[in-house]
Design an enzyme around this catalytic site. Structure first.
Site, PDB file in Angstrom:
ATOM      1  N   LYS A 143       0.841  -1.201   0.000  1.00  0.00           N
ATOM      2  CA  LYS A 143       0.000   0.000   0.000  1.00  0.00           C
ATOM      3  C   LYS A 143       0.881   1.259   0.000  1.00  0.00           C
ATOM      4  O   LYS A 143       0.616   2.219  -0.720  1.00  0.00           O
ATOM      5  CB  LYS A 143      -0.948  -0.013   1.203  1.00  0.00           C
ATOM      6  CG  LYS A 143      -2.049  -1.071   1.058  1.00  0.00           C
ATOM      7  CD  LYS A 143      -2.847  -1.328   2.326  1.00  0.00           C
ATOM      8  CE  LYS A 143      -3.772  -2.536   2.145  1.00  0.00           C
ATOM      9  NZ  LYS A 143      -4.482  -2.931   3.365  1.00  0.00           N
TER      10      LYS A 143
ATOM     11  N   GLN B 256      -4.565  -1.832   9.725  1.00  0.00           N
ATOM     12  CA  GLN B 256      -4.448  -3.153   9.099  1.00  0.00           C
ATOM     13  C   GLN B 256      -4.992  -4.243  10.026  1.00  0.00           C
ATOM     14  O   GLN B 256      -4.615  -4.323  11.194  1.00  0.00           O
ATOM     15  CB  GLN B 256      -2.968  -3.417   8.752  1.00  0.00           C
ATOM     16  CG  GLN B 256      -2.715  -4.689   7.981  1.00  0.00           C
ATOM     17  CD  GLN B 256      -3.330  -4.683   6.583  1.00  0.00           C
ATOM     18  OE1 GLN B 256      -3.247  -3.715   5.847  1.00  0.00           O
ATOM     19  NE2 GLN B 256      -3.979  -5.782   6.213  1.00  0.00           N
TER      20      GLN B 256
ATOM     21  N   ASP C 187     -11.086   2.621   4.213  1.00  0.00           N
ATOM     22  CA  ASP C 187     -11.383   1.189   4.062  1.00  0.00           C
ATOM     23  C   ASP C 187     -12.891   0.965   3.961  1.00  0.00           C
ATOM     24  O   ASP C 187     -13.339  -0.118   3.592  1.00  0.00           O
ATOM     25  CB  ASP C 187     -10.863   0.417   5.295  1.00  0.00           C
ATOM     26  CG  ASP C 187      -9.551  -0.298   5.006  1.00  0.00           C
ATOM     27  OD1 ASP C 187      -9.263  -0.542   3.818  1.00  0.00           O
ATOM     28  OD2 ASP C 187      -8.830  -0.625   5.972  1.00  0.00           O
TER      29      ASP C 187
END
Ligand code: NAD
Length: 292
Positions: free
Chosen positions: A52, A96, A119
């Site tokens: 990422k 994460q 997200d």
């Protein structure tokens, strides 16, 4: 049979975003800034986060990686999230997953400012998605929609079978494909570990989204001719012939399914790279909303 090339498509999207960043800079506007928080040193999570960050560099975004030790307490993590919520330079951030067991994942997701939740996991954004309102779509389902759209795979009126009902893939995928939208308007069946006679259901499917996390689960005898296959699974399977000791396997047995498929995503190089590209797209949206 056409391969839905997620690697190439994600490169195209990243090049489009790179141009957009360039245009922003020419206009004197800031580049998007994505932050990622990782707790502990799980191998797969570290690989995802570093891809990422690398993708941010490629498109010209600013990025901040916050690496916290596995002993980090829930309170410390919540404080970190509060700092990111309040930092005006950060447009969006991700935490994460999975988190260490002593940290309540729900509490953490709820603490993220929905306007920075690139997200798309915060209940506010899940609610907006469900109502088909503009929001950050969860990156993996968003990437699948984009792939279907760019390859002009017809979805309207088709029978879609989603295997898996997770909050990050299966559930949002089934909602999105049933909505009135590009790559939507489908008749969707969601299946899971308690589903009976799965093969009877998958054999009727025009499109199958396999997101259950079981290596090579979907085999050729479970699908009909002309099916479109979206393979979300990424499982590490021991393989002594590989230097790193494992290979990455999808949820689909490519060898037996691909001869029957009209369209199919490979693993790797299918859904995975699309997920990262869509996270970048969400970050651009967050930046535009906050600054323009
Ligand atoms: P999860 O582990 O949270 O959930 C798995 C789902 O599969 C559950 O809903 C369960 O009911 C269902 N399931 C399990 N066994 C089944 C069976 N025999 N028949 C039908 N359904 C069954 O899954 P997840 O987080 O959505 O991840 C699924 C896979 O996708 C994993 O391999 C994961 O690594 C991968 N993944 C890939 C990406 C990507 O970017 N490519 C993103 C997220 C997840």
């Amino acid at each position: 049979m056409t391969i839905l090339d997620g690697k190439q498509t994600s490169t195209n999207i990243k090049n489009e975003l790179k141009e957009e960043v360039q245009l922003r800079k020419e206009k004197g506007l800031k580049a998007p800034h994505l932050a990622a928080v990782i707790v502990g040193n799980d191998g797969a999570s570290m690989t995802y986060v570093s891809s990422k960050v690398k993708a941010c560099d490629f498109v010209g975004y600013d990025s901040t990686l916050i690496e916290l030790p596995s002993e980090t307490t829930e309170e410390e993590l919540l404080n970190q999230i509060s700092d990111l919520n309040n930092n005006p330079d950060i447009d969006g951030f991700i935490v994460q997953l999975p988190l260490p067991k002593h940290i309540d994942e729900q509490k953490v997701l709820l603490a993220v400012d929905p306007d920075k939740d690139v997200d798309g996991f915060h209940p506010t954004n899940v609610g907006k998605m469900t109502l088909n309102l503009s929001t950050f779509l969860p990156a993996t389902p968003y990437g699948i929609l984009e792939l279907l759209e760019r390859y002009e795979v017809e979805t309207s009126g088709k029978n879609v079978v989603v295997i898996g009902r997770s909050h990050i893939v299966g559930s949002p995928m089934s909602i999105l494909m049933s909505q009135k939208r590009p790559a939507g308007n489908a008749t969707v069946t969601i299946t899971h570990s308690r589903t009976k006679n799965l093969t009877e259901i998958t054999r009727e499917a025009d499109i199958i989204v396999a997101a259950l996390g079981k290596a090579e689960f979907l085999t050729g005898d479970m699908v009909k001719d002309g099916v479109t296959i979206i393979d979300v699974g990424i499982t590490r399977v021991e393989d002594a012939s590989k230097k790193r000791g494992y290979r990455l396997a999808g949820d689909v047995d490519f060898a037996s399914v691909s001869p029957k498929a009209e369209f199919i995503t490979p693993v790797p190089g299918g859904v995975g790279p699309m997920t990262i590209a869509m996270l970048l797209k969400n970050t651009m949206l967050a930046c535009q909303r906050r600054n323009d």
